[in-house]
Write a protein that holds these residues in place. Sequence first.
Motif, PDB file in Angstrom:
ATOM      1  N   PRO A  63       1.017  -1.309   0.021  1.00  0.00           N
ATOM      2  CA  PRO A  63      -0.045  -0.120  -0.099  1.00  0.00           C
ATOM      3  C   PRO A  63       0.958   1.328  -0.036  1.00  0.00           C
ATOM      4  N   LEU A  64       0.404   2.413  -0.762  1.00  0.00           N
ATOM      5  CA  LEU A  64       0.862   3.578  -0.943  1.00  0.00           C
ATOM      6  C   LEU A  64       0.373   4.619   0.125  1.00  0.00           C
ATOM      7  N   CYS A  65       1.217   5.388   0.715  1.00  0.00           N
ATOM      8  CA  CYS A  65       0.912   6.497   1.519  1.00  0.00           C
ATOM      9  C   CYS A  65       0.658   7.473   0.485  1.00  0.00           C
ATOM     10  N   GLU A  66      -0.813   8.290   0.294  1.00  0.00           N
ATOM     11  CA  GLU A  66      -0.823   9.127  -0.616  1.00  0.00           C
ATOM     12  C   GLU A  66      -0.348  10.486  -0.211  1.00  0.00           C
ATOM     13  N   PHE A  67       0.131  10.722   0.892  1.00  0.00           N
ATOM     14  CA  PHE A  67       0.437  11.990   1.338  1.00  0.00           C
ATOM     15  C   PHE A  67       2.269  11.918   1.133  1.00  0.00           C
ATOM     16  N   CYS A  68       2.811  10.646   0.995  1.00  0.00           N
ATOM     17  CA  CYS A  68       4.062  10.886   1.159  1.00  0.00           C
ATOM     18  C   CYS A  68       4.721   9.986  -0.300  1.00  0.00           C
ATOM     19  N   GLU A  78       2.467  10.061  11.567  1.00  0.00           N
ATOM     20  CA  GLU A  78       2.929  11.203  10.833  1.00  0.00           C
ATOM     21  C   GLU A  78       1.938  12.173  10.238  1.00  0.00           C
ATOM     22  N   HIS A  79       0.675  11.719  10.206  1.00  0.00           N
ATOM     23  CA  HIS A  79      -0.560  12.388   9.936  1.00  0.00           C
ATOM     24  C   HIS A  79      -1.573  12.597  10.791  1.00  0.00           C
ATOM     25  N   TYR A  80      -2.714  13.182  10.485  1.00  0.00           N
ATOM     26  CA  TYR A  80      -3.876  13.553  11.288  1.00  0.00           C
ATOM     27  C   TYR A  80      -5.059  12.959  11.042  1.00  0.00           C
ATOM     28  N   PHE A 122      -5.418  13.137   7.178  1.00  0.00           N
ATOM     29  CA  PHE A 122      -5.090  14.351   6.625  1.00  0.00           C
ATOM     30  C   PHE A 122      -3.722  14.757   6.581  1.00  0.00           C
ATOM     31  N   ARG A 123      -3.248  15.498   5.485  1.00  0.00           N
ATOM     32  CA  ARG A 123      -1.650  15.336   5.505  1.00  0.00           C
ATOM     33  C   ARG A 123      -1.200  16.060   6.562  1.00  0.00           C
ATOM     34  N   ASN A 124      -1.810  17.134   6.927  1.00  0.00           N
ATOM     35  CA  ASN A 124      -1.122  17.819   8.140  1.00  0.00           C
ATOM     36  C   ASN A 124      -2.005  18.587   8.840  1.00  0.00           C
TER      37      ASN A 124
END
Length: 364
Positions: free
Chosen positions: A205-210, A228-230, A245-247
Motif C-alpha cells: 500500500p501507498l501513502c498518498e501523502f508521502c 505522521e499524519h492526522y 489529513f496530510r498535516n
Amino acid sequence: MKIKKNCLICYSDLTHPCLTPCGHDDICAICHLRLRHLHSDKKCPMCKQENQQVIIDSIENAKESFEEYPLWGNELGNEYFFREDAGMFFPTSYYEQEIQPYFGYSCGVCSEYTDDISENNQQKQESTGDNRQPSRNNKSKKSSKGGPLRRLQDHLRQKHHLTLCQLCVEFKRDFVAVLPRFTPSQLKTHLTKGDGSESGFKGHPLCEFCRPKRFYDLTQLHMHLQKEHYRCHVCDKQGLVDQYFRNYDALEHHFDRQHFLCKDSQCLAARFMVFENEIDLRAHERSIHGGPSTGSTKIQLEFKIRRSGYAGEGYENQTLPNETDFQYGLDGQAFVPESLPAANGPNEETSHPLHFQRTEELRA
C-alpha cells in the motif's frame, strides 16, 4: 506409519513429515521451519501445544510416533542434525542438501554466484536476529552495508538486471533464498498490483501523502498514518473512520468547513478545539471566553419535516423559523412549530395518542 500425501499448510508432497510430541504429523518440514525459525513459534499449528523439539524424517524411515525415537536431550544419533534455534532434528544428508541452502544468499538464477554462510556465521546471525528478516528493529541496515545480502543485491543488479523487493526482504518473514527476483517492470507490478489474483497479494500500500513511499502491509501503513499524519476525532465519533489529513493545516481547514471550530486566538494556538455542534461551541465560548466570539447568542436552526402523502422523498425543506414560531415546555427544552402542514385535513390521525396529547399540551 500412515501419513497423508500432502502438507496441510502448503499442500506440497509430504516426503519429509515432521513428527511432534502432540501427534499432529501432517505438516512438512519447511512449514515447521518457517514457523519455528522465522516466527519463533514452537506451537503446533493444529492444536497449539508448545513443542520444544520435533523430528524431521523421510517418509520411508519415519517411525509411528515421536515417542519411538531414542531421544536423549539434544542427541538423536549421528544420523541426525539438531538445529537448536528451531528445536528441530533433521536427517543429516537432508539438512545439508535441502535445508541449509535456505539460510544462504545464493543467486537463484545462476550457479556462478553462491554466498552461503557457514554454520558458525548462521548461529551468530541467529543470535542477533539478522537472518530472520523481521528487520523492524533496523538491524538489516547493518548487514546491508557490505554483508551477504548487499553482495547478492549487487550481483543480481549487475549480472542479471534483477532486484529484490526491499519491503519483502525487510518485513516478509521468509528466507531470502526463496524470495522472487524481479525485473524493473515486474517489481513495479509487484509493488502496485501484487503477484496475481491467485497469490492473494495485491501490492504494497501507498501513502498518498508521502508518494512514492510504500509500506509492507496495511498495518504498517496505518501505523505510519497515525504517527505522521492526522485524523478527525469528531468524524471518528460520528463513524467516519479511516479518514486522514496530510498535516494540521488541512485538518483545521476540515474543522472549519465541516464542524464547529472555536476561532479564539488562544484556542487556535492550542489546536483541536472543535465541536460536533453549535450548541457545544456556544457553551464552550461562554464558559471559557465569557461570551460568543460572534457577539450573538442566537443559534441558527434548519429543519426537514416528514409528512405522509407528500409526492417525492417524503421530506420538504422549510424556511428558518424565527423565535415567535416556538413554544417551550416547563423546563425549556422542547419546542414545536406553531403549525405543521397537514396532508389529510385538520383531523389527521397522529402516530400515537400520547404523542398527540403531548403535542397539544405544548401548543396550548
